[in-house]
Design a protein around this motif. Structure first.
Motif, PDB file in Angstrom:
ATOM      1  N   SER A 174      35.584  39.766  53.519  1.00 28.31           N
ATOM      2  CA  SER A 174      35.842  38.331  53.467  1.00 28.31           C
ATOM      3  C   SER A 174      35.185  37.710  52.237  1.00 28.31           C
ATOM      4  O   SER A 174      35.761  36.847  51.577  1.00 28.31           O
ATOM      5  N   GLY A 175      33.968  38.175  51.923  1.00 23.28           N
ATOM      6  CA  GLY A 175      33.273  37.672  50.746  1.00 23.28           C
ATOM      7  C   GLY A 175      34.006  38.016  49.467  1.00 23.28           C
ATOM      8  O   GLY A 175      34.118  37.172  48.557  1.00 23.28           O
ATOM      9  N   MET A 176      34.538  39.242  49.396  1.00 24.37           N
ATOM     10  CA  MET A 176      35.308  39.650  48.222  1.00 24.37           C
ATOM     11  C   MET A 176      36.577  38.816  48.087  1.00 24.37           C
ATOM     12  O   MET A 176      36.975  38.436  46.985  1.00 24.37           O
ATOM     13  N   ALA A 177      37.193  38.515  49.228  1.00 31.13           N
ATOM     14  CA  ALA A 177      38.420  37.703  49.214  1.00 31.13           C
ATOM     15  C   ALA A 177      38.127  36.298  48.704  1.00 31.13           C
ATOM     16  O   ALA A 177      38.943  35.702  47.990  1.00 31.13           O
ATOM     17  N   LYS A 178      36.976  35.754  49.044  1.00 32.70           N
ATOM     18  CA  LYS A 178      36.612  34.413  48.599  1.00 32.70           C
ATOM     19  C   LYS A 178      36.420  34.378  47.084  1.00 32.70           C
ATOM     20  O   LYS A 178      36.772  33.393  46.421  1.00 32.70           O
ATOM     21  N   VAL A 179      35.860  35.455  46.519  1.00 31.18           N
ATOM     22  CA  VAL A 179      35.692  35.538  45.065  1.00 31.18           C
ATOM     23  C   VAL A 179      37.054  35.504  44.389  1.00 31.18           C
ATOM     24  O   VAL A 179      37.271  34.800  43.405  1.00 31.18           O
ATOM     25  N   MET A 180      38.006  36.292  44.930  1.00 31.97           N
ATOM     26  CA  MET A 180      39.352  36.323  44.380  1.00 31.97           C
ATOM     27  C   MET A 180      40.004  34.946  44.493  1.00 31.97           C
ATOM     28  O   MET A 180      40.661  34.479  43.553  1.00 31.97           O
ATOM     29  N   THR A 181      39.815  34.283  45.634  1.00 30.23           N
ATOM     30  CA  THR A 181      40.419  32.974  45.853  1.00 30.23           C
ATOM     31  C   THR A 181      39.935  31.953  44.839  1.00 30.23           C
ATOM     32  O   THR A 181      40.730  31.226  44.236  1.00 30.23           O
ATOM     33  N   LYS A 182      38.629  31.895  44.618  1.00 29.80           N
ATOM     34  CA  LYS A 182      38.065  30.922  43.691  1.00 29.80           C
ATOM     35  C   LYS A 182      38.494  31.184  42.255  1.00 29.80           C
ATOM     36  O   LYS A 182      38.725  30.253  41.477  1.00 29.80           O
ATOM     37  N   SER A 183      38.617  32.478  41.894  1.00 27.34           N
ATOM     38  CA  SER A 183      38.926  32.812  40.504  1.00 27.34           C
ATOM     39  C   SER A 183      40.404  32.643  40.159  1.00 27.34           C
ATOM     40  O   SER A 183      40.744  32.516  38.977  1.00 27.34           O
ATOM     41  N   THR A 184      41.281  32.653  41.166  1.00 26.64           N
ATOM     42  CA  THR A 184      42.726  32.576  40.871  1.00 26.64           C
ATOM     43  C   THR A 184      43.347  31.215  41.159  1.00 26.64           C
ATOM     44  O   THR A 184      44.524  31.012  40.836  1.00 26.64           O
ATOM     45  N   TYR A 185      42.603  30.290  41.748  1.00 27.13           N
ATOM     46  CA  TYR A 185      43.190  28.998  42.070  1.00 27.13           C
ATOM     47  C   TYR A 185      43.720  28.283  40.823  1.00 27.13           C
ATOM     48  O   TYR A 185      44.785  27.655  40.866  1.00 27.13           O
ATOM     49  N   ARG A 186      43.001  28.405  39.724  1.00 23.30           N
ATOM     50  CA  ARG A 186      43.426  27.743  38.498  1.00 23.30           C
ATOM     51  C   ARG A 186      43.748  28.703  37.357  1.00 23.30           C
ATOM     52  O   ARG A 186      44.400  28.318  36.383  1.00 23.30           O
ATOM     53  N   VAL A 187      43.288  29.952  37.446  1.00 26.54           N
ATOM     54  CA  VAL A 187      43.432  30.878  36.300  1.00 26.54           C
ATOM     55  C   VAL A 187      44.603  31.816  36.482  1.00 26.54           C
ATOM     56  O   VAL A 187      44.687  32.497  37.494  1.00 26.54           O
TER      57      VAL A 187
END
Length: 213
Positions: free
Chosen positions: A200-213
């Motif tokens: 879940s923590g890894m998924a949150k990192v992916m979520t934050k990094s791809t929302y705008r990039v």
């Protein structure tokens, strides 16, 4: 006669799948997008950016799913497990295309980080398959459960009038839940809570990094 593919054949196949996944417009869906049956609704520029950001996250999730399944299929021990991984990957292509189509409609773009996430996910999938089919199937179930959680959150976060994006996510949610159940029914290992929290923590990192990039 059943053809036996060499490791080189499999690598060529995986390279082809990677290109089809990562190059915009290269993949083809088998089912029409659920968004086609929903009426168009005018969205503000802020709502469009927010919806596009959420759909970009989901598109990257499908990129990771393609890589995960391909990696697992490469190292799966049993032929039936390999075939089920490849079949699941084909079904996920629909989600990949639907998300890309909706992002384009919203005037957004897919994530520039997709090649990085594809490579990481492929490696994780191959490693899981190398350990055992039971672990590999368990990883599929745990991953799909995380995806269902994010889809549910995104459904609540989308602009109220964005029925097209919601239709896509609702169908994806149904498919992903079915994939998770199928993996467990096939003998997948139920990961303990600490492992699921780490995922879940890894998924949150992916979520934050791809929302705008």
């Amino acid at each position: 006669m059943t053809r036996h593919y060499s490791l080189f054949d499999k690598l060529i196949h995986n390279a082809d799948q990677a290109l089809r996944t990562l190059i915009p417009g290269a993949a083809n869906e088998e089912r029409p997008s659920p968004a086609q049956s929903r009426d168009y609704s005018e969205l503000s520029e802020d709502d469009k950016k927010h919806a596009a950001g959420l759909m970009r996250i989901n598109h990257t999730g499908e990129v990771c799913a393609q890589a995960l399944y391909q990696g697992q299929a490469l190292t799966a021990k049993l032929p039936q497990v390999r075939e089920s991984m490849e079949e699941a990957a084909r079904e996920e292509v629909d989600h990949l295309v639907w998300c890309e189509q909706r992002i384009n409609e919203l005037g957004g773009h897919t994530s520039y980080l997709n090649p990085l996430f594809y490579g990481l996910s492929f490696g994780i999938g191959a490693a899981a398959g190398k350990v055992s089919d039971k672990v590999s199937l368990g990883f599929v179930a745990a991953t799909e459960q995380q995806v269902c959680k994010h889809l549910t959150e995104h459904l609540s976060s989308l602009p109220t009038q964005d029925d097209k994006s919601k239709a896509v996510l609702l169908q994806m949610l149904d498919d992903e839940a079915r994939h998770a159940s199928a993996a467990l029914d096939a003998g997948g290992y139920q990961f303990p809570l600490p492992v699921r929290l780490a995922m879940s923590g890894m998924a949150k990192v992916m979520t934050k990094s791809t929302y705008r990039v």
